[in-house]
Scaffold this motif. Sequence first.
Motif, PDB file in Angstrom:
ATOM      1  N   GLY A  22      78.555 -40.919 -64.380  1.00 35.51           N
ATOM      2  CA  GLY A  22      79.711 -42.035 -63.882  1.00 35.51           C
ATOM      3  C   GLY A  22      80.054 -42.824 -65.010  1.00 35.51           C
ATOM      4  O   GLY A  22      81.192 -43.683 -65.081  1.00 35.51           O
ATOM      5  N   THR A  23      79.633 -42.415 -66.343  1.00 36.20           N
ATOM      6  CA  THR A  23      79.969 -43.317 -67.566  1.00 36.20           C
ATOM      7  C   THR A  23      80.414 -42.305 -68.295  1.00 36.20           C
ATOM      8  O   THR A  23      80.728 -42.607 -69.701  1.00 36.20           O
ATOM      9  CB  THR A  23      78.626 -44.062 -68.226  1.00 36.20           C
ATOM     10  OG1 THR A  23      77.661 -42.967 -68.725  1.00 36.20           O
ATOM     11  CG2 THR A  23      78.018 -44.915 -67.390  1.00 36.20           C
ATOM     12  N   GLY A  46      79.478 -38.290 -59.919  1.00 39.69           N
ATOM     13  CA  GLY A  46      78.919 -37.891 -58.637  1.00 39.69           C
ATOM     14  C   GLY A  46      79.985 -37.149 -57.858  1.00 39.69           C
ATOM     15  O   GLY A  46      81.024 -37.600 -57.426  1.00 39.69           O
ATOM     16  N   ASN A 126      72.248 -38.132 -56.129  1.00 42.07           N
ATOM     17  CA  ASN A 126      72.162 -39.572 -55.849  1.00 42.07           C
ATOM     18  C   ASN A 126      72.008 -40.212 -54.653  1.00 42.07           C
ATOM     19  O   ASN A 126      72.906 -39.865 -53.667  1.00 42.07           O
ATOM     20  CB  ASN A 126      73.630 -40.157 -56.388  1.00 42.07           C
ATOM     21  CG  ASN A 126      73.827 -41.602 -56.245  1.00 42.07           C
ATOM     22  OD1 ASN A 126      72.951 -42.426 -56.108  1.00 42.07           O
ATOM     23  ND2 ASN A 126      74.978 -42.078 -56.560  1.00 42.07           N
ATOM     24  N   LEU A 268      80.104 -46.939 -72.554  1.00 45.30           N
ATOM     25  CA  LEU A 268      81.620 -47.791 -72.130  1.00 45.30           C
ATOM     26  C   LEU A 268      81.618 -48.700 -73.169  1.00 45.30           C
ATOM     27  O   LEU A 268      82.850 -49.213 -73.497  1.00 45.30           O
ATOM     28  CB  LEU A 268      81.212 -48.559 -70.627  1.00 45.30           C
ATOM     29  CG  LEU A 268      81.249 -47.638 -69.651  1.00 45.30           C
ATOM     30  CD1 LEU A 268      80.885 -48.368 -68.236  1.00 45.30           C
ATOM     31  CD2 LEU A 268      81.965 -46.382 -69.505  1.00 45.30           C
TER      32      LEU A 268
HETATM   33  C1  LIG Z   1      81.079 -47.263 -63.811  1.00 43.24           C
HETATM   34  C2  LIG Z   1      79.563 -46.668 -63.379  1.00 43.24           C
HETATM   35  C3  LIG Z   1      79.690 -45.488 -62.583  1.00 43.24           C
HETATM   36  C4  LIG Z   1      78.597 -45.104 -62.102  1.00 43.24           C
HETATM   37  N1  LIG Z   1      78.508 -43.998 -61.367  1.00 43.24           N
HETATM   38  C5  LIG Z   1      77.486 -43.182 -60.784  1.00 43.24           C
HETATM   39  C6  LIG Z   1      77.612 -42.012 -59.981  1.00 43.24           C
HETATM   40  O1  LIG Z   1      78.521 -41.261 -59.824  1.00 43.24           O
HETATM   41  N2  LIG Z   1      76.389 -41.462 -59.732  1.00 43.24           N
HETATM   42  C7  LIG Z   1      75.093 -42.099 -60.042  1.00 43.24           C
HETATM   43  O2  LIG Z   1      74.149 -41.391 -59.643  1.00 43.24           O
HETATM   44  N3  LIG Z   1      74.967 -43.182 -61.029  1.00 43.24           N
HETATM   45  C8  LIG Z   1      76.268 -43.760 -61.221  1.00 43.24           C
HETATM   46  N4  LIG Z   1      76.313 -45.017 -62.130  1.00 43.24           N
HETATM   47  C9  LIG Z   1      74.804 -45.461 -62.435  1.00 43.24           C
HETATM   48  C10 LIG Z   1      74.439 -45.073 -63.892  1.00 43.24           C
HETATM   49  O3  LIG Z   1      74.263 -43.462 -64.110  1.00 43.24           O
HETATM   50  C11 LIG Z   1      73.102 -45.628 -64.210  1.00 43.24           C
HETATM   51  O4  LIG Z   1      72.073 -45.252 -63.557  1.00 43.24           O
HETATM   52  C12 LIG Z   1      73.134 -47.033 -64.226  1.00 43.24           C
HETATM   53  O5  LIG Z   1      74.336 -47.565 -64.828  1.00 43.24           O
HETATM   54  C13 LIG Z   1      71.810 -47.547 -65.174  1.00 43.24           C
HETATM   55  O6  LIG Z   1      71.963 -47.270 -66.545  1.00 43.24           O
HETATM   56  P1  LIG Z   1      72.704 -48.058 -67.671  1.00 43.24           P
HETATM   57  O7  LIG Z   1      72.349 -49.342 -67.820  1.00 43.24           O
HETATM   58  O8  LIG Z   1      72.248 -47.221 -68.827  1.00 43.24           O
HETATM   59  O9  LIG Z   1      74.030 -48.070 -67.310  1.00 43.24           O
HETATM   60  C14 LIG Z   1      77.174 -45.399 -62.548  1.00 43.24           C
HETATM   61  C15 LIG Z   1      77.151 -46.537 -63.341  1.00 43.24           C
HETATM   62  C16 LIG Z   1      78.495 -47.129 -63.792  1.00 43.24           C
HETATM   63  C17 LIG Z   1      78.331 -48.098 -64.941  1.00 43.24           C
END
Ligand SMILES: Cc1cc2nc3c(=O)[nH]c(=O)nc-3n(C[C@H](O)[C@H](O)[C@H](O)COP(=O)(O)O)c2cc1C
Length: 302
Positions: A22-23, A46, A126, A268
């Motif tokens: 997602g990032t 995802g 997920n 991001l």
């Molecule tokens: C904008 C955005 C979109 C995300 N989309 C998904 C996704 O599609 N599938 C998923 O398993 N996690 C998704 N996540 C969660 C991240 O993969 C991650 O588990 C979560 O942000 C914690 O890690 P971080 O603090 O390094 O961002 C998303 C996070 C963000 C910020």
Amino acid sequence: MSSLSVNFLGMKMASPVIGASGTVGFGLELADYVDYRKIGAISGKGLAPTPWKGNEGVRIAETTSGMLNCIGLENPGAPYFIEHYLPEVKKLPTVFIANMVGKSVEEYAECARMLTVPGISALEVNISCPNVKEGGAAFGTDYHQAAAVTKAVKEATTLPVIVKLSPNVTDVVSIAEAVEQAGADAVSLINTLMGIAIDLRTRRPILGNITGGLSGPAIKPVALRMVWQVAKALSIPVSGLGGIMTGTDAIEFMIAGASTVQVGTANLADPTAMERIVREMDKWCDKNGVKDINEIVGTLKA
Ligand SMILES: Cc1cc2nc3c(=O)[nH]c(=O)nc-3n(C[C@H](O)[C@H](O)[C@H](O)COP(=O)(O)O)c2cc1C
């Protein structure tokens, strides 16, 4: 120079650093900013068996040391991804993991079947998705449902299966144990923590969906605690994430028990973050006499 290479579920990775789902889009979007030869893998956005539109209205809100998002898992669907993105994704010099979602156990299995194609090295499931057939609670908050999804995906694919755990539970270890028993090859954690942001002038929620998922540095201590607890309890590997912004953050997750780490929100704020984090991990290893990064996994003295 220390060795940062790891073997995660049979996948040979240049470093333990994985771009979090997602990032990083499908990896292509950051190709001008990071040298993918240094990055262990990319976990794509995802994918569902059909395209999802995601949520209406405001989808992102900045918070103290983090952000909330309620994208609503917008995605073009697995068939579209395979036809239009995968041919280019395959050319990236890194491992590609397909992150996947579904609204029912059957949809998860269908998606896993669709994504079992050359160019995809593993599936990351997920389970923070609502089960529309069972009243809408997330699969990942109930150990029977988390296990049912894991079993269905395992039966539908020959690829290694990483189950991505939700932190929005009372006892993450019991869910982790349930998915391990159901056949998961690894777990990744944490996904985002549910939160709300309020606009005081209007007294309305900022996000179109009212609630959103909190990510970024604010969640790191919670993520570290959960990774440590789960790594101690399970015998399958753990991929750790949640608020990793620097190489030393990543090293802390590995010491807590993660054999790979994922970088999300940091991308991001800084599209070069993954490569910088690899560099910083290398520096830390050199400074601390660590010749092979695998040595430090689970070495927390607690
Ligand atoms: C904008 C955005 C979109 C995300 N989309 C998904 C996704 O599609 N599938 C998923 O398993 N996690 C998704 N996540 C969660 C991240 O993969 C991650 O588990 C979560 O942000 C914690 O890690 P971080 O603090 O390094 O961002 C998303 C996070 C963000 C910020």
